[in-house]
Design an enzyme around this catalytic site. Structure first.
Site, short mmCIF file in Angstrom:
data_model
loop_
_atom_site.label_atom_id
_atom_site.label_comp_id
_atom_site.label_asym_id
_atom_site.label_seq_id
_atom_site.Cartn_x
_atom_site.Cartn_y
_atom_site.Cartn_z
N TYR A 1 8.95 -11.91 9.36
CA TYR A 1 7.66 -12.59 9.43
C TYR A 1 7.40 -13.29 8.10
O TYR A 1 8.07 -13.02 7.10
CB TYR A 1 6.53 -11.62 9.79
CG TYR A 1 6.26 -10.54 8.78
CD1 TYR A 1 5.30 -10.71 7.79
CD2 TYR A 1 6.95 -9.33 8.83
CE1 TYR A 1 5.04 -9.71 6.86
CE2 TYR A 1 6.70 -8.32 7.90
CZ TYR A 1 5.75 -8.52 6.92
OH TYR A 1 5.50 -7.55 6.00
N ASP B 1 -7.71 14.07 35.97
CA ASP B 1 -7.87 14.47 37.36
C ASP B 1 -7.01 15.70 37.56
O ASP B 1 -5.89 15.80 37.07
CB ASP B 1 -7.53 13.34 38.34
CG ASP B 1 -6.07 12.99 38.38
OD1 ASP B 1 -5.40 13.07 37.32
OD2 ASP B 1 -5.58 12.62 39.45
N HIS C 1 9.66 -0.74 3.88
CA HIS C 1 9.64 -2.06 4.51
C HIS C 1 9.67 -3.13 3.41
O HIS C 1 8.93 -3.03 2.44
CB HIS C 1 8.37 -2.18 5.36
CG HIS C 1 8.09 -3.56 5.85
ND1 HIS C 1 8.87 -4.18 6.79
CD2 HIS C 1 7.10 -4.43 5.56
CE1 HIS C 1 8.37 -5.38 7.03
NE2 HIS C 1 7.31 -5.56 6.30
#
Length: 850
Positions: A277, A577, A223
């Protein structure tokens, strides 16, 4: 930081002293755990992992509740520690599609409790971020508690605050196991026997997992990040460089660590339309980019620190900055930044890096105790943003048996280490999928989006027939599962008045055929492929007693009977469940859902079973057809000699019988609220089973039914779905399942459940219907009462039989009574809704028990 010699024994050994390992150690010792040892191959605190080369930006809002909650917990923890700078975060939109997305951000933040989320006009963005060209944007999303963590300072705080012992420059060379249990961690400085071991190795997760015989599907990816030369517009913002690492051993270029430790002086920013960013570093700007092709690192090739570099920092690749290499982005990072932040145009960079961090195939973290090795825990694929929260969750899980944050128990279905499918450990698979998650990290991902690679991995025996019927396949747990069938398109005109038109975001990847299949099943008979569901055989002389201890319901049933139950953890919240069929005196078949259920639920049963009980998870061993609808008995009776009348084969019973030549375990249960059966057969008989039923039902207009119809039918009936409506964040009383609990029996979690009942259940499941709209409500959208968020949508769909849009949520008890008016915010609109008694469809059960 310990100066003593490495011990030969410890109760708990944590491998990895980055953000995650330090957080786990801190939270374990806060809970009272003693004798905790943390080891890392690099020096402390700058180990060479991603924690100190990361810019530390923390955007908290996510469509995932647990990601948002862990981020907010982390920001509060580190702010109190004095190592977090709360400057706020702004995400800008450069397209109308992104503005719609930012409205969703506000809704998610409202649902999950982030303070004061808001949309901004372009001028309001530039007032907070003066270098942003407001002519380039349509607006922004502002979260005032976003900010930045100083990685080095935070690690030092953890180490100094925790009572754990930390050892740097200690490389793990082996993890010893025996008898399915952890035994010791072997390092180049000695061997440490231990009762528990936690893998917190992120970039090296695959390698450390291999030491214990595990194929952990965690992909390192590069990155890009740069820090510009000083900008005239930031003159006067200069901060000292060199203080953060003073006196510390720093592998490689210390400038990277120094600049990342610097706090920003204004909001951190994101331009997700271009996968970018940014944040200030004194008088320069730090620019981060996901806007390049995935640069996947072979997980076997993750190296070590050397004299010139940190192990998780690779050389900057300029072409990925100056050229458009991302498959979904037209502009290069350089071009996009030049437009958004003109002051950075043409500037050189003081710092450049291709830093490495990791992704999983589904983009979520990996937590929990492994099924293969008792005592071996994982805290992996976690960034700074969520590290404090996940450290807290894992510590609570390890010490008290209940994964939780201070706000309460959390849903672990999407983060559990045992959730992965059998094929997920294949390196080609998980590195491809990890790279895809990197590629998508700032993309707007559509509801029900489907990958196009590694398809056809797992198919049921009915796959050929389904292809002939024009199945629209969705991938779930690696399985190809039909969502609807084009062969049923002729039904749409028959039911068109009952099927609302869909448009906008709520209509993406939906088909009116789903509604037609729903309505056809209510009137006729349909076949549903349940092969993704799993059977777990529990056998032995103590099988009944074991299931009684595992299940919350009374399991003392006669042979040939079926019982629905929940399995609870020690905190009394729902681990699963399940449906349990007693086939013989000492033989039971437990059925559970697909996806991550076999790994999570099966491992829980195996872990708790005594030596006198055999637990066999039959993932893929059986195929299953759900035969449902008012004509299902007529069809089934045609193909079997067994008596399937209501008197001889009542609701919630089971039989071994033959469908044609095929041996079948038939359960008289139905997940859609109609008369029906689940027919379980060995997988090799699957094609014959399908064809026998299909051919015998042609004059009854038997149809294949997909998952879209199943979802809307089960919501009409109020049937729960584990991982969506119920999970480890609620107990069965809150979930409206008191019939699945018998407090006269003894079971795991009973004590906590009784305590919760005595204290009073103040949150309850609630069924909502929209007052005047047929739009579908999407998960994670806020439910409002008296102008405040009181819950969020757990699941939503349109009920074609009841003619209403349905949403399930949990509400404070004072709002959960039928008739209460609430509102739902979804896609920028506010919908009036009303709490209803459930189930909406056939409340007297006349359809299902006839």
């Amino acid at each position: 930081m310990s100066t003593e010699s490495l011990p030969s024994r410890a109760k708990t050994v944590i491998i990895g002293a980055g953000a995650v390992g330090c957080s786990i150690a801190y939270h374990l010792t806060e809970l009272g755990a003693d004798d905790v040892v943390v080891v890392d191959q690099g020096p402390l605190p700058v180990t060479g992992g991603s924690s100190t080369h990361a810019p530390g930006i923390m955007f908290q809002t996510s469509p995932s509740k647990i990601q948002t909650k862990t981020a907010h917990y982390t920001s509060r923890l580190l702010k109190d520690a004095g190592v977090y700078t709360e400057v706020g975060g702004i995400e800008v939109a450069r397209s109308e599609e992104r503005m719609d997305f930012l409205r969703r951000r506000v809704e998610w933040a409202t649902s999950y409790g982030l303070p004061e989320p808001q949309l901004l006009e372009p001028k309001e963005v530039s007032e907070r971020l003066p270098l942003v060209d407001e002519e380039e944007i349509l607006g922004g999303y502002y979260s005032p508690t976003d900010g930045q963590v100083a990685g080095t300072d935070a690690l030092q705080w953890y180490i100094e605050t925790s009572s754990a012992r930390f050892f740097g420059d200690t490389e793990v060379t082996d993890i010893e196991t025996g008898g399915g249990e952890i035994q010791a961690v072997v390092t180049d400085n000695g061997r440490i026997e231990c009762d528990r071991c936690v893998l917190a190795t992120n970039n090296w997760a695959y390698q450390t997992g291999q030491m214990a015989g595990l194929d952990l599907p965690i992909t390192p990816v590069e990155h890009q990040y740069v820090v510009t030369d000083p900008l005239e517009e930031l003159r006067g913002n200069e901060d000292a460089i060199g203080d953060a690492t003073a006196g510390l051993e720093v592998p490689g270029d210390s400038q990277i660590t120094e600049f990342m430790a610097q706090p920003p002086d204004r909001p951190v920013g994101r331009d997700q339309d271009n996968s970018l960013y940014f944040r200030t570093h004194g008088d320069g700007y730090g620019l981060g980019s996901y806007n390049h092709e995935p640069l996947v690192v072979d997980p076997d090739e993750m190296g070590k620190n050397d004299e010139d570099s940190q192990a998780s920092v690779h050389s900057f690749t300029e072409k990925h900055w100056t050229k458009a290499t991302h498959p979904d982005r037209e502009k290069s990072p350089q071009q996009a930044f030049d437009e958004l932040l003109p002051a950075t145009e043409g500037k050189d960079f003081r710092v450049t890096e291709n830093g490495i961090f990791v992704y999983t195939p589904d983009g979520m973290p990996v937590l929990g105790e492994t099924a293969a090795v008792d005592g071996l825990w994982t805290g992996l694929a976690i960034w700074w943003t969520h590290s404090g929260g996940y450290g807290k969750i894992l510590a609570e899980w390890m010490e008290n048996g209940v994964p939780r944050l201070p706000s309460g128990p959390v849903d672990t279905s999407g983060i559990h280490v045992n959730r992965f499918e059998p094929h997920a450990g294949c390196k080609d698979y998980f590195t491809d999928r990890g790279g895809k998650r990197y590629e998508q990290v700032y993309s707007i991902v559509e509801p029900r989006w489907q990958p196009d690679d590694h398809r056809g991995l797992r198919v049921s025996p009915f796959y050929g027939q389904q292809q002939e019927l024009g199945a629209e396949f969705y991938q779930s747990g690696g399985w190809e599962t039909p969502q609807w069938y084009e062969s049923n398109a002729d039904l749409v005109s028959k039911y068109e008045e009952q099927i609302p038109e869909r448009d906008g975001w709520q209509g993406v990847n939906r088909s009116p055929i789903e509604g037609a299949e729903h309505l056809h099943t209510r009137e006729n008979v349909s076949m549903f492929d349940m092969t993704t569901f799993s059977s777990i055989m529990v056998e032995g002389e103590d099988a009944g007693d074991f299931l009684q201890r595992i299940c919350s319901n009374d399991m003392d049933v006669d042979t040939g009977r079926v019982r629905y139950s929940t399995m609870l953890n020690e905190g009394g919240t729902i681990l699963a469940d399940i449906t349990v069929a007693r086939l013989d005196e000492d033989e039971y078949m437990v059925t559970t859902g697909g996806g991550n259920s076999p790994g999570i639920h099966g491992s829980w049963l195996q872990e708790h079973a005594p030596d006198t009980v055999s637990v066999t998870v039959e993932e893929s061993a059986k195929c299953t057809v759900g035969l449902w609808g008012p004509k299902s008995r007529l069809l089934l009776q045609r193909v079997t000699d067994a008596d399937v009348s209501n008197d001889e084969f009542p609701y919630f019973s089971c039989k071994r019988l033959y469908v044609g030549d095929v041996p079948v375990i038939a359960l008289r249960v139905s997940y859609v609220g109609e008369l029906g059966w689940e027919l379980w057969a060995p997988s090799e008989y699957g094609q014959k089973l399908w064809n026998t039923l299909w051919e015998a039902g042609q004059d009854l207009d038997v149809r294949a039914m997909g998952g879209g119809a199943l979802e809307s039918m089960r919501l009409e009936k109020g049937f729960r779905l584990w991982g969506t409506d119920i999970d480890t964040d609620v107990n069965p009383l809150e979930a409206g399942l008191p019939f699945a609990v018998d407090l006269d029996t003894e079971f795991i979690g009973k004590e906590a459940l009784v305590e919760a009942k005595e204290e009073g259940i103040d949150t309850e499941v609630a069924c909502l219907t929209l007052d005047d709209s047929t739009d579908v409500m999407l998960g994670g959208r806020p439910v409002l009462a008296d102008g405040e968020a009181v819950g969020y949508v757990q699941a939503g769909d349109y009920g074609y039989s009841v003619g209403e849009s349905i949403a399930y949520t949990y509400l404070p008890s004072e709002y959960a009574d039928a008739g209460t008016s609430v509102q739902i915010e979804c896609e920028g609109e506010t919908y009036d809704a009303t709490v209803r008694d459930e189930p909406l469809y056939d409340p007297g059960r006349n359809k299902i028990i006839r």
